[in-house]
Motif scaffolding. Structure first.
Motif, PDB file in Angstrom:
ATOM      1  N   GLU A   1       0.597  -7.576   6.608  1.00  0.00           N
ATOM      2  CA  GLU A   1       2.106  -8.308   5.868  1.00  0.00           C
ATOM      3  C   GLU A   1       2.446  -7.202   4.702  1.00  0.00           C
ATOM      4  OE1 GLU A   1       4.484  -9.873   6.468  1.00  0.00           O
ATOM      5  OE2 GLU A   1       3.225 -10.743   8.105  1.00  0.00           O
ATOM      6  N   ASN A   2       3.356  -6.480   4.774  1.00  0.00           N
ATOM      7  CA  ASN A   2       4.014  -5.477   3.753  1.00  0.00           C
ATOM      8  C   ASN A   2       4.134  -5.966   2.058  1.00  0.00           C
ATOM      9  OD1 ASN A   2       5.053  -3.521   2.181  1.00  0.00           O
ATOM     10  ND2 ASN A   2       6.825  -2.855   2.904  1.00  0.00           N
ATOM     11  N   ASN A   3       3.284  -6.464   1.470  1.00  0.00           N
ATOM     12  CA  ASN A   3       3.229  -6.820   0.060  1.00  0.00           C
ATOM     13  C   ASN A   3       3.516  -6.415  -1.219  1.00  0.00           C
ATOM     14  OD1 ASN A   3       0.809  -7.746   0.228  1.00  0.00           O
ATOM     15  ND2 ASN A   3       1.279  -9.210   0.623  1.00  0.00           N
ATOM     16  N   LEU A   4       3.415  -5.054  -0.804  1.00  0.00           N
ATOM     17  CA  LEU A   4       3.258  -4.176  -1.752  1.00  0.00           C
ATOM     18  C   LEU A   4       4.383  -3.583  -2.858  1.00  0.00           C
ATOM     19  CD1 LEU A   4       2.199  -0.769   0.155  1.00  0.00           C
ATOM     20  CD2 LEU A   4       0.630  -2.210  -1.295  1.00  0.00           C
ATOM     21  N   THR A   5       4.032  -3.631  -4.210  1.00  0.00           N
ATOM     22  CA  THR A   5       4.950  -3.856  -5.193  1.00  0.00           C
ATOM     23  C   THR A   5       4.411  -2.347  -5.652  1.00  0.00           C
ATOM     24  OG1 THR A   5       3.608  -5.356  -6.236  1.00  0.00           O
ATOM     25  CG2 THR A   5       5.557  -5.616  -5.308  1.00  0.00           C
ATOM     26  N   ILE A   6       4.890  -1.803  -6.627  1.00  0.00           N
ATOM     27  CA  ILE A   6       5.097  -0.540  -7.481  1.00  0.00           C
ATOM     28  C   ILE A   6       5.048  -0.904  -9.221  1.00  0.00           C
ATOM     29  CG2 ILE A   6       4.638   1.379  -6.000  1.00  0.00           C
ATOM     30  CD1 ILE A   6       7.736   1.721  -7.491  1.00  0.00           C
ATOM     31  N   LYS A   7       3.162  -0.995  -9.591  1.00  0.00           N
ATOM     32  CA  LYS A   7       3.822  -0.858 -11.947  1.00  0.00           C
ATOM     33  C   LYS A   7       3.784   0.605 -11.953  1.00  0.00           C
ATOM     34  CE  LYS A   7      -0.594  -2.477 -12.007  1.00  0.00           C
ATOM     35  NZ  LYS A   7      -1.693  -2.690 -11.176  1.00  0.00           N
TER      36      LYS A   7
END
Ligand code: NAP
Length: 332
Positions: A26-32
């Motif tokens: 799944e694409n659950n990427l988030t950026i900081k």
């Protein structure tokens, strides 16, 4: 959905598709803060990756089993919390074989699609172009009128080496693995002569015939028997650039061959290993010259572009087998 290609198991001998594993998540990427989200556009498949699939010590660390492979990638910034990059930028880095990934931006280099096609930043205006230029200049020290012989001549590095040789006024002979490639050497890349090593029974004689004045510079991309045969034609003060040895990368035992020492002693000749990253201080000047020659149409290049991220392992295997011309690239 994110696709990833992992090293499933280390190859013994020639690699096969069984050495790779495609996974989906799944694409659950988030950026900081400080990070960027990257979407892979083009991947480079290169011979040195074969070495990294083994666990032998080398100049780049081996891949880990169960983890993604990585190589030169052109990606698009699709989200950014890093002040140096904005959405829509195209960047190059050694990145994981993933369709989407997060980067801290530390090693990302911006590339300009208006100056060269994006894929070219993995080839002629990328690592392989730099390898050709710097290997030839730094170790080959070419002088007008000399004879240069190039193995792996129709490949990404070799095709550029030969063209630079012609720009510098050398006689250039290429060695490649099919009649079609040999024809390409003279018709498209301007080499003087070519030799098909797969149909030539006596390489020693063929090299002597192609280089009647002997060989001053040997740009070696393949090693093994082809390179042994070149030794019999080297001139006094000849220089050999040991850039690659693809013919023995799949060997399971240490290869044996001609003893090089007598040839080097007799000819006061040099043979030196070359790793492009050792010359990083010279990258800007090399890149400027390559781009200039490209703009002046003194240099040309070939690419074989395979479509589809999932086809990256097959593209790698085909590159190793010579089933392509010029630089092998995967387009996602
Ligand atoms: N030292 C460095 O910093 C550095 C950097 C980049 C590349 N390299 C090396 O430079 C070489 C060329 O790299 P590249 O990216 O330009 O790859 P490439 O030449 O585009 O592709 C590899 C080619 O090697 C040839 N080959 C495969 N098996 C062979 C064999 N048994 N004998 C002779 N030729 C064989 C094939 O062409 P044919 O059809 O002609 O057989 C194949 O197309 C490689 O050895 C690579 O490891 C070194």
């Amino acid at each position: 959905m994110i696709q990833t290609i992992n090293l499933k198991k280390r190859p013994v001998g020639a690699p096969t598709l069984d050495n790779f594993e495609l996974t989906e998540s799944e694409n659950n990427l988030t950026i900081k803060d400080g990070e960027v989200l990257l979407e892979t556009k083009y991947l480079s498949v290169d011979p040195y990756l074969r070495g990294r699939m083994s666990d032998a010590k080398s100049y780049v660390p081996p891949f880990e089993v169960g983890k993604p492979l990585n190589s030169g990638i052109i990606a698009e910034v699709i989200d950014s919390k890093n002040e140096n990059f904005t959405k829509g930028d195209f960047v190059r880095d050694r990145l994981d074989w993933k369709t989407l990934q997060v980067s801290k931006g530390e090693n990302l280099q911006k590339v300009d699609p208006d100056k060269a096609p994006l894929s070219a930043y993995l080839g002629i205006v990328g690592m392989t172009g730099l390898t050709a230029y710097l290997g030839l200049h730094e170790i080959g020290k070419p002088k007008k009128g000399e004879t240069l012989i190039v193995s792996g001549a129709a490949g990404a590095v070799g095709s550029v080496v030969g063209q630079i040789g012609k720009i510098l006024g050398l006689t250039v002979i290429g060695i490649a693995g099919s009649d079609e490639k040999v024809e390409l050497l003279t018709s498209e890349f301007g080499f003087d002569r070519g030799i098909n090593y797969k149909t030539t029974e006596d390489m020693k004689a063929a090299i002597k015939e192609a280089a009647p004045d002997g060989v001053d510079i040997y740009f070696d991309n393949v090693g093994g028997e082809i390179s042994d045969a070149v030794l019999f034609s080297i001139n006094k003060f000849a220089r050999t650039i040991n850039c690659g040895a693809i013919s023995v990368y799949n060997n399971t035992e240490t290869p044996t061959g001609v003893s090089v020492q007598p040839f080097l002693i007799k000819n006061s000749a040099l043979m030196q290993g070359f790793i492009v990253s050792n010359y990083s201080d010279k990258f800007p000047e090399a890149m400027e010259q390559l781009s200039k020659w490209l703009g002046e149409e003194k240099l040309t290049y070939r690419e074989t572009i395979v479509e589809g991220f999932e086809n990256t392992p097959q593209a790698f295997l085909d590159m190793m087998d010579g089933k392509k011309k010029g630089k092998m690239i995967v387009k996602v």
